[in-house]
Design a protein around this motif. Structure first.
Motif, PDB file in Angstrom:
ATOM      1  N   ASP A 272       0.862  -1.183   0.000  1.00  0.00           N
ATOM      2  CA  ASP A 272       0.000   0.000   0.000  1.00  0.00           C
ATOM      3  C   ASP A 272       0.894   1.227   0.000  1.00  0.00           C
ATOM      4  O   ASP A 272       1.548   1.536   0.993  1.00  0.00           O
ATOM      5  CB  ASP A 272      -0.919   0.009   1.221  1.00  0.00           C
ATOM      6  CG  ASP A 272      -1.982   1.096   1.125  1.00  0.00           C
ATOM      7  OD1 ASP A 272      -1.769   2.079   0.384  1.00  0.00           O
ATOM      8  OD2 ASP A 272      -3.025   0.976   1.791  1.00  0.00           O
TER       9      ASP A 272
ATOM     10  N   SER B 284      -0.250   4.398  -0.992  1.00  0.00           N
ATOM     11  CA  SER B 284      -1.097   5.587  -1.114  1.00  0.00           C
ATOM     12  C   SER B 284      -0.525   6.729  -0.282  1.00  0.00           C
ATOM     13  O   SER B 284       0.143   6.511   0.730  1.00  0.00           O
ATOM     14  CB  SER B 284      -2.509   5.275  -0.612  1.00  0.00           C
ATOM     15  OG  SER B 284      -3.111   4.250  -1.361  1.00  0.00           O
TER      16      SER B 284
ATOM     17  N   THR C   2      -2.659   2.022  -4.633  1.00  0.00           N
ATOM     18  CA  THR C   2      -2.456   3.432  -4.295  1.00  0.00           C
ATOM     19  C   THR C   2      -3.722   4.215  -4.641  1.00  0.00           C
ATOM     20  O   THR C   2      -4.570   3.744  -5.391  1.00  0.00           O
ATOM     21  CB  THR C   2      -1.282   4.078  -5.080  1.00  0.00           C
ATOM     22  OG1 THR C   2      -1.745   4.524  -6.364  1.00  0.00           O
ATOM     23  CG2 THR C   2      -0.130   3.115  -5.271  1.00  0.00           C
TER      24      THR C   2
ATOM     25  N   CYS D 274       1.147   8.564  -5.394  1.00  0.00           N
ATOM     26  CA  CYS D 274       2.400   7.870  -5.096  1.00  0.00           C
ATOM     27  C   CYS D 274       3.414   8.613  -5.948  1.00  0.00           C
ATOM     28  O   CYS D 274       3.507   8.398  -7.155  1.00  0.00           O
ATOM     29  CB  CYS D 274       2.281   6.397  -5.484  1.00  0.00           C
ATOM     30  SG  CYS D 274       3.818   5.474  -5.537  1.00  0.00           S
TER      31      CYS D 274
ATOM     32  N   CYS E 188       8.434   7.250  -5.030  1.00  0.00           N
ATOM     33  CA  CYS E 188       7.385   6.231  -4.956  1.00  0.00           C
ATOM     34  C   CYS E 188       6.915   5.865  -6.360  1.00  0.00           C
ATOM     35  O   CYS E 188       6.694   4.685  -6.672  1.00  0.00           O
ATOM     36  CB  CYS E 188       6.216   6.742  -4.114  1.00  0.00           C
ATOM     37  SG  CYS E 188       4.842   5.573  -3.965  1.00  0.00           S
TER      38      CYS E 188
ATOM     39  N   THR F  71       6.962   2.046  -8.086  1.00  0.00           N
ATOM     40  CA  THR F  71       5.766   1.345  -8.559  1.00  0.00           C
ATOM     41  C   THR F  71       5.784   1.161 -10.070  1.00  0.00           C
ATOM     42  O   THR F  71       5.366   0.113 -10.586  1.00  0.00           O
ATOM     43  CB  THR F  71       4.499   2.097  -8.139  1.00  0.00           C
ATOM     44  OG1 THR F  71       4.561   3.464  -8.577  1.00  0.00           O
ATOM     45  CG2 THR F  71       4.345   2.081  -6.612  1.00  0.00           C
TER      46      THR F  71
ATOM     47  N   SER G 284       0.388   6.323 -10.041  1.00  0.00           N
ATOM     48  CA  SER G 284       1.528   7.108  -9.550  1.00  0.00           C
ATOM     49  C   SER G 284       1.502   8.477 -10.217  1.00  0.00           C
ATOM     50  O   SER G 284       0.765   8.708 -11.178  1.00  0.00           O
ATOM     51  CB  SER G 284       2.847   6.394  -9.861  1.00  0.00           C
ATOM     52  OG  SER G 284       3.044   6.317 -11.259  1.00  0.00           O
TER      53      SER G 284
END
Length: 620
Positions: free
Chosen positions: A376, A378, A495, A499, A503, A507, A532
């Motif tokens: 996770d 987010s 997410t 993100c 991040c 991802t 993202s």
């Protein structure tokens, strides 16, 4: 009104003189407004909107400072901003924003400073800020140290949920979660507009942090996990720029009360992330400016205004409810309360100092017999770029590159710096120095550069050998003897679209290269959505980049600090051929979930849904 009869030319001239005095002495009115603002702050009360607006607009426009500021901003963006040319192009399908010709717009602003000067320094700063905002690049913005230190709060938490009505049709609902009498009410209109359209328009026009409208839509509303950085969320009802109006009208439909109309004023406070409160914005430029400090009061008596959480009953900083998962550590590691043996790792930011803990978390999941993992990510604003290399290497050690290739702009005056750094015998180089080839490896084989010319390459204005960061000795040591049982099919990423930065690079890399599935939560109904946002590569400030580059312009003058993206990241194919600029590549999630009245408060309900997708119990 009393009428005065004039009997002489002298009296006429006297009246004209007095009238002119009234016209040329508006600072007296502004000073009263600034004093009212200061008084409210010291009493720990909300500032009146009109007082603050008059105060902000009272600071005189400084033509030379404004011109120098625009020149410096244009210099740094044209010299180092990696998307300077790309920003002029139309957005790819899936993104929603306006093309921005920075050279044209900033040059036009500079010309207008002479032809039609702004009414105030505030008007100039706002115009400059809005030009940069149109880039929809969360790394790149201008923040005025005077005018963006206030919080503007509606005292509401609006969120979007998808419910099913009696006809089994889906509809969007906005909910007020602060005033208990309005809980579970549907917001029909905001400011005279249909509620949903009002939020979409705001997300389109005002929020800068993503090129994807659905991500911005989420950011306009309250987040699902409200313990993170509040400046990125609930932006419709919690703002950092002076709103256009002093209040907003809402029309609700409530289950018990029926139709409800109310008007909500802004609760205006001062950002308590700074010590004390002063508004001597122009003193550094030898200008006379009103101060909101009472000079007769000692510094220890100047009250620092509390943040919104001490004035409203907002739930923004409350910990989320986790009812369907067992916590394994202090707050980032969970096991779902079902039979799937699915673990959840919440990654809220990327810090090198957390890498040891990250390895420990995966080890704990392994020790607990976890078969599947939900990442996770987010509400993650990013962090250290090398964290991305570490995480991907931790999960999937392989001979292929462990991150996306990146690139920077090369100028004539940066080439001598690159050559000097390559010849240097320094054993402790600054790891933020973009012009030190020893800090990077060539793409795709991860080989050190053999010469400065190899790093510089032959492409005009760009390095030709795309490169990536090296892992530190400590990071390499942490990766020794690592073995985890999970494959790409055992992991899924969830997410709410925010993100960002490092991040996003993580991802996107796990999705693009290792084919890890992704889930986006929220946004508008029945539309694709990114998982993202702004994966640009690296952000820095003018003074830092100028120091490394040897630039003779060292910073942006005055009180308008600039940040900008200086590295761009690229996708690549199975043959390691460089493909697209990630910042301008629309990458929607594989799967989609929506918020409802329950999972907006308890994210473990979303994890249960993600687990079903991960374990192939339901399809996206």
């Amino acid at each position: 009104m009393k009428i005065i009869q004039v009997h002489s030319k002298f009296n006429i001239y006297l009246i004209l003189f007095v009238t002119l005095l009234v016209i040329v002495l508006p600072p007296s009115t502004a000073k009263i407004s600034c004093n009212e603002v200061s008084s409210a702050l010291k009493k720990n009360k909300s500032v009146e909107y009109n007082d603050l607006k008059k105060c902000l607009e009272s600071f005189p426009f400084n033509a030379k400072l404004a011109t120098d500021t625009v020149d410096a901003v244009l210099h740094f963006l044209s010299s180092y901003y990696v998307f300077f040319d790309r920003a002029k192009e139309d957005p790819p399908s899936g993104f929603t924003y306006q093309p921005v010709d920075l050279k044209k717009e900033l040059s036009s602003l500079r010309s207008s400073l002479r032809e039609t000067p702004p009414n105030s320094d505030y008007d100039f700063s706002t115009t400059l800020r809005n030009i940069i905002f149109k880039l929809k690049d969360g790394h790149t913005n201008v923040f005025n140290l005077c005018y963006q230190r206030f919080n503007y709060d509606q005292g509401l938490s609006l969120y979007s949920v998808v419910t099913t009505d009696k006809n089994k049709k889906k509809k969007q609902v906005l909910d007020d979660t602060v005033d208990s009498s309005n809980n579970n009410c549907e917001v029909i209109e905001i400011g005279g507009k249909p509620a949903l359209q009002a939020i979409i328009d705001f997300a389109n026009d005002t929020i800068q942090y993503s090129k994807d409208l659905d991500v911005r839509f989420n950011m306009a509303l309250a987040p699902s996990q409200p313990r993170f950085l509040r400046q990125f969320f609930q932006q419709f009802t919690l703002r950092e720029d002076l709103p256009e109006t002093s209040s907003i009208k809402y029309n609700l439909t409530c289950p018990k009360k029926g139709s409800v109309n109310f008007e909500r004023k802004w609760i205006i406070t001062y950002n308590d992330g700074f010590d004390g409160f002063s508004f001597n914005c122009l003193e550094q430029n030898n200008q006379t400016a009103f101060s909101l400090n009472d000079n007769s009061a000692s510094s220890d008596k100047v009250t620092k205004l509390t943040s919104r959480d001490k004035i409203t009953s907002s739930t923004l900083n409350n910990e989320p409810k986790i009812a369907h998962a067992q916590k394994l550590d202090g707050g980032s590691l969970y096991l779902l309360n079902d039979e799937s043996k699915t673990g959840v790792l919440v990654i809220s930011e990327e810090k090198v100092k957390d890498e040891k803990g990250l390895k420990y978390n995966f080890q704990e999941l392994k020790n607990n017999g976890t078969k599947k993992i939900i990442l996770d990510m987010s509400n993650n604003p990013g962090g250290d770029i090398t964290f991305t290399l570490f995480l991907t290497s931790l999960l999937f050690s392989s001979k292929q590159p462990n991150s996306f290739p990146t690139d920077i702009i090369i100028n004539d005056f940066t080439i001598p710096k690159i050559e000097k750094n390559f010849k240097s015998n320094s054993t402790d180089p600054d790891d933020d120095d973009l012009y030190n080839p020893k800090l990077f490896l060539s793409f795709p084989f991860g080989s050190p550069f053999n010469s400065s010319s190899e790093f510089i390459g032959t492409r005009k204005k760009r390095t030709s050998n795309l490169y990536l960061n090296t892992l530190t000795p400590d990071e390499k040591k942490l990766l020794e003897n690592v073995s985890f049982p999970w494959t790409s099919d055992d992991i899924i990423i969830i997410t709410n679209g925010f993100c960002a930065s490092a991040c996003a690079l993580i991802t996107l890399y796990l999705s693009e290269v290792h084919k890890v599935r992704t889930i986006a939560v929220g946004g508008r109904f029945d539309s694709q959505m990114s998982f993202s946002t702004y994966p640009g590569g690296q952000v820095t400030s003018p003074n830092v980049i100028a120091d490394y580059a040897g630039d003779n312009i060292t910073d942006v003058p005055g009180i308008n600090p600039l940040s900008l993206t200086v590295r761009e990241a690229y996708s690549f194919d199975e043959n390691n051929n460089v493909k697209d600029v990630l910042e301008y590549s629309y990458k929607p999630a594989d799967c989609r979930l929506y918020y409802d009245e329950k999972n907006i408060i308890d994210p473990s309900l979303l994890w249960l849904e993600a687990s079903k997708i991960l374990n192939n119990e339901i399809k996206c």
